[in-house]
Design a protein around this motif. Structure first.
Motif, PDB file in Angstrom:
ATOM      1  N   GLU A 109     -23.864  -9.042   2.862  1.00  0.00           N
ATOM      2  CA  GLU A 109     -23.902 -10.410   2.330  1.00  0.00           C
ATOM      3  C   GLU A 109     -22.782 -11.262   2.914  1.00  0.00           C
ATOM      4  OE1 GLU A 109     -24.363 -12.783  -1.925  1.00  0.00           O
ATOM      5  OE2 GLU A 109     -24.226 -10.592  -1.893  1.00  0.00           O
ATOM      6  N   LYS A 110     -21.591 -10.676   3.051  1.00  0.00           N
ATOM      7  CA  LYS A 110     -20.451 -11.420   3.599  1.00  0.00           C
ATOM      8  C   LYS A 110     -20.726 -11.850   5.037  1.00  0.00           C
ATOM      9  CE  LYS A 110     -15.519 -10.954   4.658  1.00  0.00           C
ATOM     10  NZ  LYS A 110     -14.329 -10.056   4.648  1.00  0.00           N
ATOM     11  N   ARG A 111     -21.195 -10.904   5.860  1.00  0.00           N
ATOM     12  CA  ARG A 111     -21.464 -11.240   7.263  1.00  0.00           C
ATOM     13  C   ARG A 111     -22.608 -12.236   7.393  1.00  0.00           C
ATOM     14  NH1 ARG A 111     -21.175  -5.532  10.667  1.00  0.00           N
ATOM     15  NH2 ARG A 111     -19.067  -4.924  10.059  1.00  0.00           N
ATOM     16  N   LEU A 112     -23.651 -12.056   6.580  1.00  0.00           N
ATOM     17  CA  LEU A 112     -24.805 -12.965   6.645  1.00  0.00           C
ATOM     18  C   LEU A 112     -24.401 -14.388   6.276  1.00  0.00           C
ATOM     19  CD1 LEU A 112     -27.518 -10.641   5.110  1.00  0.00           C
ATOM     20  CD2 LEU A 112     -27.579 -11.621   7.414  1.00  0.00           C
ATOM     21  N   LYS A 113     -23.582 -14.519   5.241  1.00  0.00           N
ATOM     22  CA  LYS A 113     -23.141 -15.866   4.833  1.00  0.00           C
ATOM     23  C   LYS A 113     -22.362 -16.530   5.969  1.00  0.00           C
ATOM     24  CE  LYS A 113     -24.746 -16.160   0.577  1.00  0.00           C
ATOM     25  NZ  LYS A 113     -23.949 -16.052  -0.626  1.00  0.00           N
ATOM     26  N   VAL A 146     -28.152  -8.867  15.197  1.00  0.00           N
ATOM     27  CA  VAL A 146     -26.747  -8.699  15.603  1.00  0.00           C
ATOM     28  C   VAL A 146     -25.818  -8.398  14.432  1.00  0.00           C
ATOM     29  CG1 VAL A 146     -27.134 -10.270  17.539  1.00  0.00           C
ATOM     30  CG2 VAL A 146     -26.162 -11.182  15.430  1.00  0.00           C
ATOM     31  N   ILE A 147     -26.354  -8.365  13.209  1.00  0.00           N
ATOM     32  CA  ILE A 147     -25.497  -8.322  12.015  1.00  0.00           C
ATOM     33  C   ILE A 147     -24.656  -7.050  11.928  1.00  0.00           C
ATOM     34  CG2 ILE A 147     -27.186  -7.247  10.466  1.00  0.00           C
ATOM     35  CD1 ILE A 147     -24.825 -10.209   9.650  1.00  0.00           C
ATOM     36  N   HIS A 148     -25.135  -5.942  12.480  1.00  0.00           N
ATOM     37  CA  HIS A 148     -24.363  -4.689  12.396  1.00  0.00           C
ATOM     38  C   HIS A 148     -23.413  -4.524  13.585  1.00  0.00           C
ATOM     39  CE1 HIS A 148     -27.875  -3.839  14.793  1.00  0.00           C
ATOM     40  NE2 HIS A 148     -27.502  -2.611  15.078  1.00  0.00           N
ATOM     41  N   GLU A 149     -23.260  -5.625  14.351  1.00  0.00           N
ATOM     42  CA  GLU A 149     -22.313  -5.702  15.471  1.00  0.00           C
ATOM     43  C   GLU A 149     -22.507  -4.550  16.466  1.00  0.00           C
ATOM     44  OE1 GLU A 149     -18.463  -5.990  13.643  1.00  0.00           O
ATOM     45  OE2 GLU A 149     -18.856  -8.014  12.851  1.00  0.00           O
ATOM     46  N   PRO A 150     -23.745  -4.410  16.972  1.00  0.00           N
ATOM     47  CA  PRO A 150     -24.040  -3.314  17.907  1.00  0.00           C
ATOM     48  C   PRO A 150     -23.365  -3.526  19.255  1.00  0.00           C
ATOM     49  CG  PRO A 150     -25.908  -4.803  17.755  1.00  0.00           C
ATOM     50  CD  PRO A 150     -24.920  -5.257  16.728  1.00  0.00           C
ATOM     51  N   LYS A 151     -23.079  -2.432  19.920  1.00  0.00           N
ATOM     52  CA  LYS A 151     -22.468  -2.495  21.254  1.00  0.00           C
ATOM     53  C   LYS A 151     -23.503  -2.806  22.329  1.00  0.00           C
ATOM     54  CE  LYS A 151     -18.215  -1.429  20.140  1.00  0.00           C
ATOM     55  NZ  LYS A 151     -17.127  -2.417  20.332  1.00  0.00           N
ATOM     56  N   PHE A 152     -24.776  -2.612  21.991  1.00  0.00           N
ATOM     57  CA  PHE A 152     -25.847  -2.783  22.978  1.00  0.00           C
ATOM     58  C   PHE A 152     -26.974  -3.581  22.332  1.00  0.00           C
ATOM     59  CE2 PHE A 152     -29.403  -1.433  25.688  1.00  0.00           C
ATOM     60  CZ  PHE A 152     -28.820  -1.535  26.944  1.00  0.00           C
ATOM     61  N   LEU A 153     -27.404  -4.637  23.016  1.00  0.00           N
ATOM     62  CA  LEU A 153     -28.425  -5.530  22.465  1.00  0.00           C
ATOM     63  C   LEU A 153     -29.587  -5.680  23.438  1.00  0.00           C
ATOM     64  CD1 LEU A 153     -25.855  -8.084  21.167  1.00  0.00           C
ATOM     65  CD2 LEU A 153     -27.630  -7.154  19.689  1.00  0.00           C
ATOM     66  N   ILE A 154     -30.779  -5.756  22.894  1.00  0.00           N
ATOM     67  CA  ILE A 154     -31.970  -6.004  23.705  1.00  0.00           C
ATOM     68  C   ILE A 154     -32.670  -7.223  23.130  1.00  0.00           C
ATOM     69  CG2 ILE A 154     -34.156  -5.097  24.552  1.00  0.00           C
ATOM     70  CD1 ILE A 154     -33.036  -2.280  24.046  1.00  0.00           C
ATOM     71  N   PHE A 155     -32.745  -8.281  23.925  1.00  0.00           N
ATOM     72  CA  PHE A 155     -33.423  -9.504  23.519  1.00  0.00           C
ATOM     73  C   PHE A 155     -34.668  -9.687  24.386  1.00  0.00           C
ATOM     74  CE2 PHE A 155     -28.911 -10.790  22.484  1.00  0.00           C
ATOM     75  CZ  PHE A 155     -29.064 -10.712  21.115  1.00  0.00           C
ATOM     76  N   ASP A 156     -35.838  -9.630  23.763  1.00  0.00           N
ATOM     77  CA  ASP A 156     -37.109  -9.784  24.476  1.00  0.00           C
ATOM     78  C   ASP A 156     -37.650 -11.182  24.190  1.00  0.00           C
ATOM     79  OD1 ASP A 156     -39.451  -9.421  25.834  1.00  0.00           O
ATOM     80  OD2 ASP A 156     -40.146  -7.705  24.668  1.00  0.00           O
ATOM     81  N   GLU A 157     -37.626 -12.057  25.185  1.00  0.00           N
ATOM     82  CA  GLU A 157     -38.043 -13.456  25.055  1.00  0.00           C
ATOM     83  C   GLU A 157     -37.411 -14.107  23.816  1.00  0.00           C
ATOM     84  OE1 GLU A 157     -39.433 -15.141  27.268  1.00  0.00           O
ATOM     85  OE2 GLU A 157     -40.536 -13.735  28.538  1.00  0.00           O
TER      86      GLU A 157
END
Length: 306
Positions: A109-113, A146-157
């Motif tokens: 909740e804190k990060r989402l806000k 991105v909320i869990h602050e991952p080290k690796f992200l995949i963005f598809d379109e």
């Protein structure tokens, strides 16, 4: 250091070959463009990286280890086909999805806000998803990715359905994530965004990788000795000066200047300037490199002819 290495991956669905001997490497803290026409095999590769399916052969290494299901916790994935529970309230659903990523309710909740404030969408918290536009829903899904602050992200379109203002907002956030240490795979058909965001790319066509490397290196590899020269208006015809070493591709004239696009047929750019300097006053001179869209179209067409 490479955060992800894909080595000699094959994937078949019955008699259909989705991936054939595909290898690539994503560097730490970089944006990697995964490009290709529809049906090329990009989604199959993304599904393998996410451990949704497994390769028939080949291997994946993630952060120096043979990739396993445990590594999915370090990945944030925004698929092209998105979906939220339409009857749930936005905040309630975002907390639920964040907790699925391993966050406790208070932290979620804190990060989402904080993200909702950053995106200026705090007024959406108690609205139902069905009340939001497609673009608004995609903002929520970006945040949840991105909320869990991952080290690796995949963005598809990731920019599909967004207006230019929100596209720029997401681009800024992607670059901020990279600056803060994330590595990103960015799959898109928008070549202008590739040039703006990506460090390296791989181009897949008909299940095979047909091109990869650093963006600047690739553009230099495909350059065609085309230059643009802007000079003060004159009655002199530069074609008469240059002779056979050049071909004038295009010219345009303003009130006091002429802009010429020239293809150098022989010699070097310095030869071009040396010939012209005694006769005209040069204001600007630059080499025109191909766009990534030009490279994409050329490579896919050439590969289709083979």
């Amino acid at each position: 250091m490479n955060v992800l290495e894909v080595e000699n991956v094959y994937k078949h669905y019955g008699e259909y070959t989705a991936l054939e001997n595909v290898s690539l490497a994503v560097k730490e803290q970089s944006v990697f463009g995964l490009l290709g026409p529809n049906g090329a095999g990009k989604t199959s590769l993304i599904r393998i990286i996410n451990q949704i399916t497994a390769p028939d052969s080949g291997k994946l290494t993630f952060m120096g280890e043979l990739m396993e299901s445990k590594h999915v916790a370090y990945i944030g994935y925004l698929p092209e086909e998105r979906g939220l529970y339409r009857k749930m309230k936005v905040g309630e659903q975002a907390i639920y999805l964040a907790m699925l990523k391993g966050l406790d309710k208070q932290t979620a909740e804190k990060r989402l806000k904080q993200w909702f404030e950053k995106f200026d969408i705090t007024s959406w918290w108690n609205k139902k998803v069905e009340e939001l536009s497609k673009g608004m829903q995609q903002k929520i899904q970006f945040i949840v990715t991105v909320i869990h602050e991952p080290k690796f992200l995949i963005f598809d379109e990731p920019f599909s359905g967004f207006d230019p203002i929100n596209v720029n907002l997401l681009k800024d956030e992607m670059l901020a994530l990279k600056k803060n240490g994330a590595s990103i795979i960015f799959s898109t058909h928008n070549m202008a965004s590739v040039e703006e965001l990506c460090d390296d790319i791989a181009l897949i066509n008909k299940s095979k990788k047909i091109l990869d490397g650093n963006i600047a290196d690739i553009k230099n590899m495909y350059k065609e000795n085309i230059f643009e020269i802007v000079y003060l208006k004159t009655e002199i015809n530069i074609a008469d000066i240059l002779g056979n070493i050049c071909s004038i591709l295009d010219t345009s004239t303003t009130k006091d200047k002429i802009c010429a696009k020239i293809k150098l047929m022989e010699g070097k750019s310095n030869d071009l300037i040396t010939k012209l300097l005694p006769y005209i006053s040069i204001c600007e001179f630059k080499e025109i490199l191909p766009s990534m869209e030009d490279v994409f179209i050329r490579q896919v067409k050439d590969d289709s002819l083979q």
